[in-house]
Design a protein around this motif. Structure first.
Motif, PDB file in Angstrom:
ATOM      1  N   VAL A 146      12.032   2.825  53.669  1.00 23.26           N
ATOM      2  CA  VAL A 146      11.178   2.366  54.665  1.00 23.26           C
ATOM      3  C   VAL A 146      11.780   4.058  55.126  1.00 23.26           C
ATOM      4  O   VAL A 146      12.775   4.173  54.679  1.00 23.26           O
ATOM      5  N   MET A 147      10.758   4.953  55.855  1.00 20.10           N
ATOM      6  CA  MET A 147      11.102   6.477  56.357  1.00 20.10           C
ATOM      7  C   MET A 147      10.974   5.727  57.389  1.00 20.10           C
ATOM      8  O   MET A 147      10.149   5.486  58.511  1.00 20.10           O
ATOM      9  N   ASP A 148      12.091   6.640  58.234  1.00 18.67           N
ATOM     10  CA  ASP A 148      12.278   6.548  60.055  1.00 18.67           C
ATOM     11  C   ASP A 148      10.688   8.184  60.377  1.00 18.67           C
ATOM     12  O   ASP A 148      10.671   8.876  59.343  1.00 18.67           O
ATOM     13  N   GLU A 149      11.310   8.058  61.667  1.00 16.00           N
ATOM     14  CA  GLU A 149      10.094   9.473  61.930  1.00 16.00           C
ATOM     15  C   GLU A 149      10.835  10.677  61.146  1.00 16.00           C
ATOM     16  O   GLU A 149       9.945  11.883  62.160  1.00 16.00           O
ATOM     17  N   LYS A 150      11.644  10.442  61.332  1.00 15.82           N
ATOM     18  CA  LYS A 150      12.045  12.047  60.657  1.00 15.82           C
ATOM     19  C   LYS A 150      12.624  12.065  59.452  1.00 15.82           C
ATOM     20  O   LYS A 150      12.900  13.391  59.124  1.00 15.82           O
ATOM     21  N   ARG A 155      16.374   1.825  52.037  1.00 20.29           N
ATOM     22  CA  ARG A 155      15.698   0.861  50.833  1.00 20.29           C
ATOM     23  C   ARG A 155      15.240  -0.428  51.538  1.00 20.29           C
ATOM     24  O   ARG A 155      15.119  -0.859  52.821  1.00 20.29           O
ATOM     25  N   ALA A 156      13.707  -0.878  51.238  1.00 21.66           N
ATOM     26  CA  ALA A 156      13.090  -0.814  51.686  1.00 21.66           C
ATOM     27  C   ALA A 156      13.718  -3.257  51.903  1.00 21.66           C
ATOM     28  O   ALA A 156      14.161  -3.541  52.998  1.00 21.66           O
ATOM     29  N   LYS A 157      14.610  -3.054  50.847  1.00 23.53           N
ATOM     30  CA  LYS A 157      14.816  -4.684  50.733  1.00 23.53           C
ATOM     31  C   LYS A 157      14.218  -5.886  50.909  1.00 23.53           C
ATOM     32  O   LYS A 157      14.263  -6.685  52.012  1.00 23.53           O
ATOM     33  N   GLY A 158      13.016  -5.656  50.927  1.00 17.66           N
ATOM     34  CA  GLY A 158      12.033  -6.441  50.718  1.00 17.66           C
ATOM     35  C   GLY A 158      10.588  -6.641  52.199  1.00 17.66           C
ATOM     36  O   GLY A 158       9.928  -7.202  51.959  1.00 17.66           O
ATOM     37  N   LEU A 198      18.611  11.842  52.027  1.00 18.41           N
ATOM     38  CA  LEU A 198      17.307  11.360  50.986  1.00 18.41           C
ATOM     39  C   LEU A 198      16.465  11.321  52.131  1.00 18.41           C
ATOM     40  O   LEU A 198      15.914  10.160  53.078  1.00 18.41           O
ATOM     41  N   PHE A 199      14.916  12.338  51.950  1.00 16.29           N
ATOM     42  CA  PHE A 199      13.857  12.034  52.065  1.00 16.29           C
ATOM     43  C   PHE A 199      12.609  11.484  51.659  1.00 16.29           C
ATOM     44  O   PHE A 199      12.551  11.649  50.668  1.00 16.29           O
ATOM     45  N   GLY A 200      11.967  11.452  52.407  1.00 16.98           N
ATOM     46  CA  GLY A 200      10.538  11.201  52.165  1.00 16.98           C
ATOM     47  C   GLY A 200       8.832  12.064  52.690  1.00 16.98           C
ATOM     48  O   GLY A 200       9.140  12.762  53.506  1.00 16.98           O
ATOM     49  N   ALA A 201       8.149  11.911  51.126  1.00 13.62           N
ATOM     50  CA  ALA A 201       6.834  12.540  52.675  1.00 13.62           C
ATOM     51  C   ALA A 201       5.785  12.311  51.768  1.00 13.62           C
ATOM     52  O   ALA A 201       5.732  11.190  50.963  1.00 13.62           O
ATOM     53  N   VAL A 202       4.584  11.538  52.800  1.00 15.32           N
ATOM     54  CA  VAL A 202       3.525  10.149  52.309  1.00 15.32           C
ATOM     55  C   VAL A 202       2.372  12.037  51.364  1.00 15.32           C
ATOM     56  O   VAL A 202       1.767  12.648  52.418  1.00 15.32           O
ATOM     57  N   HIS A 203       2.069  11.015  50.483  1.00 19.30           N
ATOM     58  CA  HIS A 203       1.149  12.000  49.341  1.00 19.30           C
ATOM     59  C   HIS A 203      -0.116  12.445  50.500  1.00 19.30           C
ATOM     60  O   HIS A 203      -0.759  10.780  50.916  1.00 19.30           O
ATOM     61  N   ARG A 204      -0.917  13.139  50.133  1.00 20.73           N
ATOM     62  CA  ARG A 204      -1.985  13.230  51.278  1.00 20.73           C
ATOM     63  C   ARG A 204      -2.953  13.177  49.800  1.00 20.73           C
ATOM     64  O   ARG A 204      -3.709  14.134  49.107  1.00 20.73           O
ATOM     65  N   GLY A 205      -3.364  11.960  49.947  1.00 15.04           N
ATOM     66  CA  GLY A 205      -4.756  11.795  48.842  1.00 15.04           C
ATOM     67  C   GLY A 205      -4.053  10.565  47.805  1.00 15.04           C
ATOM     68  O   GLY A 205      -4.032   9.310  48.329  1.00 15.04           O
ATOM     69  N   GLY A 206      -5.151  10.369  46.294  1.00 14.57           N
ATOM     70  CA  GLY A 206      -5.339   9.211  46.011  1.00 14.57           C
ATOM     71  C   GLY A 206      -3.746   9.109  44.721  1.00 14.57           C
ATOM     72  O   GLY A 206      -3.696   9.984  44.163  1.00 14.57           O
TER      73      GLY A 206
END
Length: 226
Positions: A146-150, A155-158, A198-206
């Motif tokens: 799960v990624m927050d606004e920042k 962990r998503a944990k289901g 630990l951070f995340g970024a959303v892929h711009r593509g397939g």
């Protein structure tokens, strides 16, 4: 920032058991997808990196020769060390500083995934930056994170969330504090989550997983639409 300032680790040592008969006589990275070996799709993404290192284990000779012919440094694992152990074993070849890692059993469309990560990397705030897509976008009922606004990851944990796509930037110092020899990068990610780095970024593509035979057809259709 572009990915050419980073060293890249390609994970190519797996057994490819989900591929069934296709990997009876060859490692999964040499299975053909859209007219070329699967590993070449990863090499196209990583092209231009400061240094490229790949680990090999299952039926390694042909894969090692293929990689070396393209200027890739090969680290032969015996025994196989999983992602965390494999990355730590390759650190002397990768050099100092944060490194990128890329799974070799997927194809990508859209913006270069490693350039996307490089553009968002912030060494002062991050120990890890993972490239993700929403779970619904890749047909999964739940997420990995799960990624927050920042951009912080937990962990998503289901729960619904985002799915890790196999491309990331990592600070590697934490690997040295892990006592196991064979271990997953999940251990390192959990420590980064605990420290809020630990951070995340959303892929711009397939993106398409090519870990199983049906994935080949799906990947070729994705590439044909690009």
């Amino acid at each position: 920032m572009r990915h050419d300032v980073f060293a890249v680790m390609l994970f190519a040592a797996g057994f490819g058991t989900r591929m069934g008969a296709l990997t009876a006589d060859k490692p999964k990275p040499l299975v053909q997808v859209a007219g070329r070996p699967l590993i070449d799709h990863a090499l196209a993404v990583a092209a231009g990196a400061k240094r490229i290192v790949a680990n090999v284990h299952y039926k390694p000779d042909a894969l090692a020769a293929h990689l070396k012919a393209q200027g890739v440094t090969v680290n032969h694992e015996d025994p196989i060390l999983e992602t965390g152990g494999g990355l730590r074993a390759a650190l002397p070849l990768l050099g100092q500083g944060p490194v990128m890692t890329l799974n070799t059993d997927a194809v990508w469309t859209g913006a270069n995934p490693l350039d996307q990560l490089a553009a968002l990397w912030d060494d002062t705030r991050m120990d890890g930056l993972l490239l993700l897509l929403p779970d619904a976008a890749v047909g999964k009922p739940t997420g990995d994170f799960v990624m927050d606004e920042k951009g912080h990851l937990t962990r998503a944990k289901g729960a619904r969330g985002t799915v890790y796509l196999g491309a990331q930037i990592l600070r590697t110092e934490g690997l040295l504090a892990i006592s196991e020899t064979v271990f997953s990068l999940n251990l390192l990610w959990d420590r980064m989550i605990e420290s809020g780095r630990l951070f995340g970024a959303v892929h711009r593509g397939g993106w398409c997983d090519v870990g199983h035979p049906a994935g080949i057809t799906e990947a070729e259709a994705l590439l044909a639409r690009a």
